[in-house]
Design a protein around this motif. Structure first.
Motif, PDB file in Angstrom:
ATOM      1  N   ALA A 101       0.863  -1.190   0.000  1.00  0.00           N
ATOM      2  CA  ALA A 101       0.000   0.000   0.000  1.00  0.00           C
ATOM      3  C   ALA A 101       0.896   1.235   0.000  1.00  0.00           C
ATOM      4  CB  ALA A 101      -0.906  -0.002   1.220  1.00  0.00           C
ATOM      5  N   VAL A 102       1.092   1.825  -1.182  1.00  0.00           N
ATOM      6  CA  VAL A 102       2.080   2.888  -1.365  1.00  0.00           C
ATOM      7  C   VAL A 102       1.481   4.021  -2.191  1.00  0.00           C
ATOM      8  CG1 VAL A 102       4.350   3.463  -2.318  1.00  0.00           C
ATOM      9  CG2 VAL A 102       3.971   1.212  -1.287  1.00  0.00           C
ATOM     10  N   ARG A 103       1.767   5.258  -1.768  1.00  0.00           N
ATOM     11  CA  ARG A 103       1.414   6.441  -2.562  1.00  0.00           C
ATOM     12  C   ARG A 103       2.713   7.007  -3.153  1.00  0.00           C
ATOM     13  NH1 ARG A 103      -2.885   9.902  -2.257  1.00  0.00           N
ATOM     14  NH2 ARG A 103      -3.453   9.126  -0.185  1.00  0.00           N
ATOM     15  N   GLY A 118       8.040   5.970  -2.679  1.00  0.00           N
ATOM     16  CA  GLY A 118       6.678   6.073  -2.173  1.00  0.00           C
ATOM     17  C   GLY A 118       6.610   6.103  -0.655  1.00  0.00           C
ATOM     18  N   GLU A 119       5.466   6.569  -0.162  1.00  0.00           N
ATOM     19  CA  GLU A 119       5.205   6.579   1.276  1.00  0.00           C
ATOM     20  C   GLU A 119       4.031   5.655   1.568  1.00  0.00           C
ATOM     21  OE1 GLU A 119       2.270  10.498   1.406  1.00  0.00           O
ATOM     22  OE2 GLU A 119       4.334  10.658   2.095  1.00  0.00           O
ATOM     23  N   PRO A 120       3.940   5.132   2.794  1.00  0.00           N
ATOM     24  CA  PRO A 120       2.832   4.227   3.126  1.00  0.00           C
ATOM     25  C   PRO A 120       1.474   4.886   2.888  1.00  0.00           C
ATOM     26  CG  PRO A 120       4.516   4.151   4.830  1.00  0.00           C
ATOM     27  CD  PRO A 120       4.876   5.292   3.922  1.00  0.00           C
ATOM     28  N   LEU A 121       0.564   4.127   2.297  1.00  0.00           N
ATOM     29  CA  LEU A 121      -0.776   4.602   1.983  1.00  0.00           C
ATOM     30  C   LEU A 121      -1.759   4.104   3.029  1.00  0.00           C
ATOM     31  CD1 LEU A 121      -2.744   5.941  -0.112  1.00  0.00           C
ATOM     32  CD2 LEU A 121      -2.936   3.666  -1.150  1.00  0.00           C
ATOM     33  N   GLY A 122      -2.559   5.013   3.569  1.00  0.00           N
ATOM     34  CA  GLY A 122      -3.565   4.627   4.546  1.00  0.00           C
ATOM     35  C   GLY A 122      -4.629   3.726   3.938  1.00  0.00           C
ATOM     36  N   LEU A 123      -4.988   2.675   4.657  1.00  0.00           N
ATOM     37  CA  LEU A 123      -6.005   1.729   4.209  1.00  0.00           C
ATOM     38  C   LEU A 123      -7.263   1.891   5.054  1.00  0.00           C
ATOM     39  CD1 LEU A 123      -3.731  -1.394   3.733  1.00  0.00           C
ATOM     40  CD2 LEU A 123      -4.622   0.122   1.960  1.00  0.00           C
ATOM     41  N   GLU A 124      -8.401   1.824   4.405  1.00  0.00           N
ATOM     42  CA  GLU A 124      -9.665   2.118   5.084  1.00  0.00           C
ATOM     43  C   GLU A 124     -10.144   0.952   5.944  1.00  0.00           C
ATOM     44  OE1 GLU A 124     -14.043   4.002   4.020  1.00  0.00           O
ATOM     45  OE2 GLU A 124     -12.838   3.119   2.436  1.00  0.00           O
ATOM     46  N   LYS A 135      -8.696   5.581   8.250  1.00  0.00           N
ATOM     47  CA  LYS A 135      -7.617   4.969   7.484  1.00  0.00           C
ATOM     48  C   LYS A 135      -6.374   4.819   8.345  1.00  0.00           C
ATOM     49  CE  LYS A 135      -9.134   6.457   2.902  1.00  0.00           C
ATOM     50  NZ  LYS A 135      -8.773   7.130   1.638  1.00  0.00           N
ATOM     51  N   LYS A 136      -5.667   3.713   8.143  1.00  0.00           N
ATOM     52  CA  LYS A 136      -4.449   3.447   8.902  1.00  0.00           C
ATOM     53  C   LYS A 136      -3.338   3.028   7.951  1.00  0.00           C
ATOM     54  CE  LYS A 136      -6.545   1.961  13.275  1.00  0.00           C
ATOM     55  NZ  LYS A 136      -6.548   0.905  14.333  1.00  0.00           N
ATOM     56  N   THR A 137      -2.132   3.470   8.272  1.00  0.00           N
ATOM     57  CA  THR A 137      -0.966   3.011   7.519  1.00  0.00           C
ATOM     58  C   THR A 137      -0.281   1.852   8.233  1.00  0.00           C
ATOM     59  OG1 THR A 137       0.412   4.691   8.588  1.00  0.00           O
ATOM     60  CG2 THR A 137      -0.547   5.252   6.460  1.00  0.00           C
ATOM     61  N   VAL A 138      -0.363   1.819   9.551  1.00  0.00           N
ATOM     62  CA  VAL A 138       0.169   0.694  10.324  1.00  0.00           C
ATOM     63  C   VAL A 138      -0.926   0.216  11.272  1.00  0.00           C
ATOM     64  CG1 VAL A 138       2.575   1.452  10.192  1.00  0.00           C
ATOM     65  CG2 VAL A 138       1.149   2.199  12.108  1.00  0.00           C
ATOM     66  N   PHE A 139      -0.853  -1.064  11.602  1.00  0.00           N
ATOM     67  CA  PHE A 139      -1.845  -1.670  12.476  1.00  0.00           C
ATOM     68  C   PHE A 139      -1.139  -2.145  13.739  1.00  0.00           C
ATOM     69  CE2 PHE A 139      -3.305  -1.983   8.162  1.00  0.00           C
ATOM     70  CZ  PHE A 139      -4.621  -1.557   8.236  1.00  0.00           C
ATOM     71  N   ALA A 140      -1.423  -1.457  14.840  1.00  0.00           N
ATOM     72  CA  ALA A 140      -0.785  -1.792  16.110  1.00  0.00           C
ATOM     73  C   ALA A 140      -1.422  -3.029  16.717  1.00  0.00           C
ATOM     74  CB  ALA A 140      -0.896  -0.614  17.073  1.00  0.00           C
ATOM     75  N   ALA A 141      -0.594  -3.861  17.342  1.00  0.00           N
ATOM     76  CA  ALA A 141      -1.078  -5.075  17.988  1.00  0.00           C
ATOM     77  C   ALA A 141      -1.776  -4.741  19.300  1.00  0.00           C
ATOM     78  CB  ALA A 141       0.086  -6.031  18.243  1.00  0.00           C
ATOM     79  N   ASP A 142      -2.628  -5.641  19.733  1.00  0.00           N
ATOM     80  CA  ASP A 142      -3.292  -5.511  21.022  1.00  0.00           C
ATOM     81  C   ASP A 142      -2.260  -5.607  22.144  1.00  0.00           C
ATOM     82  OD1 ASP A 142      -5.862  -5.770  22.780  1.00  0.00           O
ATOM     83  OD2 ASP A 142      -4.613  -7.490  23.350  1.00  0.00           O
ATOM     84  N   HIS A 181      13.791  -1.923   5.778  1.00  0.00           N
ATOM     85  CA  HIS A 181      14.195  -1.997   7.186  1.00  0.00           C
ATOM     86  C   HIS A 181      14.569  -0.621   7.733  1.00  0.00           C
ATOM     87  CE1 HIS A 181      16.006  -3.371  10.886  1.00  0.00           C
ATOM     88  NE2 HIS A 181      17.174  -2.897  10.524  1.00  0.00           N
ATOM     89  N   GLU A 182      15.315   0.131   6.959  1.00  0.00           N
ATOM     90  CA  GLU A 182      15.805   1.426   7.434  1.00  0.00           C
ATOM     91  C   GLU A 182      14.727   2.506   7.433  1.00  0.00           C
ATOM     92  OE1 GLU A 182      19.031   2.090   4.764  1.00  0.00           O
ATOM     93  OE2 GLU A 182      20.206   0.403   5.565  1.00  0.00           O
ATOM     94  N   ASN A 183      13.804   2.459   6.480  1.00  0.00           N
ATOM     95  CA  ASN A 183      12.816   3.527   6.344  1.00  0.00           C
ATOM     96  C   ASN A 183      11.449   3.182   6.929  1.00  0.00           C
ATOM     97  OD1 ASN A 183      14.017   5.801   4.406  1.00  0.00           O
ATOM     98  ND2 ASN A 183      14.776   3.815   3.714  1.00  0.00           N
ATOM     99  N   TRP A 184      11.045   1.923   6.864  1.00  0.00           N
ATOM    100  CA  TRP A 184       9.750   1.520   7.401  1.00  0.00           C
ATOM    101  C   TRP A 184       9.896   0.685   8.661  1.00  0.00           C
ATOM    102  CZ3 TRP A 184       5.892   0.128   2.872  1.00  0.00           C
ATOM    103  CH2 TRP A 184       5.753   1.246   2.040  1.00  0.00           C
ATOM    104  N   GLY A 185      11.125   0.367   9.025  1.00  0.00           N
ATOM    105  CA  GLY A 185      11.374  -0.331  10.283  1.00  0.00           C
ATOM    106  C   GLY A 185      11.060  -1.808  10.268  1.00  0.00           C
ATOM    107  N   THR A 186      10.902  -2.409   9.095  1.00  0.00           N
ATOM    108  CA  THR A 186      10.512  -3.812   9.021  1.00  0.00           C
ATOM    109  C   THR A 186      11.628  -4.727   9.518  1.00  0.00           C
ATOM    110  OG1 THR A 186      11.211  -3.862   6.703  1.00  0.00           O
ATOM    111  CG2 THR A 186       8.878  -3.465   7.148  1.00  0.00           C
TER     112      THR A 186
END
Length: 247
Positions: A101-103, A118-124, A135-142, A181-186
Motif C-alpha cells: 500500500a504505497v502512494r 513512495g510513502e505508506p498509503l492509509g487503508l480504510e 484509514k491506517k498506515t500501520v496496524f498496532a497489535a493488542d 528496514h531502514e525507512n519503514w522499520g521492518t
C-alpha cells in the motif's frame, strides 16, 4: 467461553497445532481449512488461510463471523529484513505495515520512476456508516497479546518486538530489503498479517502476529520449513499466557 482464532497460511504453519487440539472437529469455513477444539483447556480455532492477502482477509472475516473470537493470533514463517536476526529467530509484531500500500509522488511523463520513493498509503477500516471510514498506515497489535507474547519463556532462539512487513510480494533484492528496514522499520516480511489486522480492526477484535524467520536473504539463509513447527509452539504459549492475563 469465546475461542482464540489462530491462523497460519500453510500446513507447515498449522498442522502441529491441529494435532495438539483435544476434541478436534473440522468446521466448514468457506473454502478454507478450519478445525476447532481445545488447547490447554481453552477453546481454540485453527484456520489455514492459504497464502496471500486476499486469502487472509477473507478467511479472517469468515472466522470472526462464525466464531466471535476473543482474539486473533496470526503466526507462521517469514523472510528476514533485520541484519541482526537469523533463521529461527522470532519477531513479535508490535505493529504490521502493508508493504504493497504505497502512494507515489507526482512525476511528469518522462520524469522516470523510483521504486523506493513512495510513502505508506492509509487503508480504510470498513464500517457500516455513511461516508469513508478511518484509514491506517500501520496496524498496532493488542497490548495484552503483546504482553502475553513477551512473557513466553523461549530459549530456542532470539525473540524481539518490532514491525512486520506484509504484502503480496517476496523481496529478494538486498537493497530493497535494507531500504524497507531502514525507512519503514521492518524486521521481517510475510504475506498475510496486515490483511488480517485490517479485518480485525474493522471488527474490533484484538490482533497480534508472531513470525519466525524461516529464511533471510540478508545472510543468504534459505527457506527452512521446520521453523513453522517452532513458531506454532511459541504461538501455543502466547495463547496460554493471554488466557492467564485476561481471565
Amino acid at each position: 467461553m469465546r475461542p482464540i482464532v489462530c491462523t497460519g497460511a500453510m500446513d507447515a504453519e498449522t498442522l502441529w497445532l491441529i494435532d495438539a487440539l483435544e476434541n478436534a472437529e473440522p468446521v466448514t469455513l468457506g473454502c478454507w481449512k478450519c478445525v476447532q477444539g481445545e488447547l490447554d483447556g481453552y477453546p481454540v480455532v485453527i484456520v489455514r488461510t492459504n497464502q496471500g492477502m486476499a486469502n487472509a482477509a477473507a478467511s479472517t472475516a469468515l472466522a470472526i463471523e462464525r466464531f466471535a473470537p476473543c482474539a486473533v493470533l496470526n503466526q507462521g514463517t517469514s523472510g528476514g529484513h533485520a541484519p541482526d536476526l537469523h533463521t529461527g529467530d522470532i519477531v513479535i509484531g508490535a505493529q504490521v505495515i502493508n508493504m504493497g500500500a504505497v502512494r507515489t509522488p507526482e512525476r511528469a511523463r518522462g520524469a522516470g520512476m523510483d521504486p523506493v520513493c513512495g510513502e505508506p498509503l492509509g487503508l480504510e477500516i470498513a464500517n457500516t456508516q455513511p461516508g469513508d471510514g478511518e484509514k491506517k498506515t500501520v496496524f498496532a497489535a493488542d497490548a495484552d497479546l503483546v504482553r502475553a507474547a513477551a512473557a513466553v519463556c523461549w530459549t530456542e532462539s532470539t525473540v524481539v518486538q518490532g514491525t512486520i512487513g506484509s504484502g503480496d510480494v517476496w523481496n529478494n533484492e538486498l537493497d530493497r530489503i535494507a531500504w524497507l528496514h531502514e525507512n519503514w522499520g521492518t524486521m521481517t516480511e510475510e504475506m498475510e498479517a496486515a490483511a488480517s489486522a485490517q479485518i480485525c480492526a474493522a471488527y474490533g477484535v484484538p490482533f497480534l502476529t508472531v513470525r519466525i524467520l524461516s529464511n533471510t536473504a540478508v545472510h543468504g539463509e534459505p527457506f527452512d520449513e521446520r521453523t513453522g513447527e517452532a513458531c506454532q509452539k511459541f504461538a501455543r504459549a502466547v495463547m496460554r499466557n493471554y488466557r492467564t492475563l485476561t481471565d
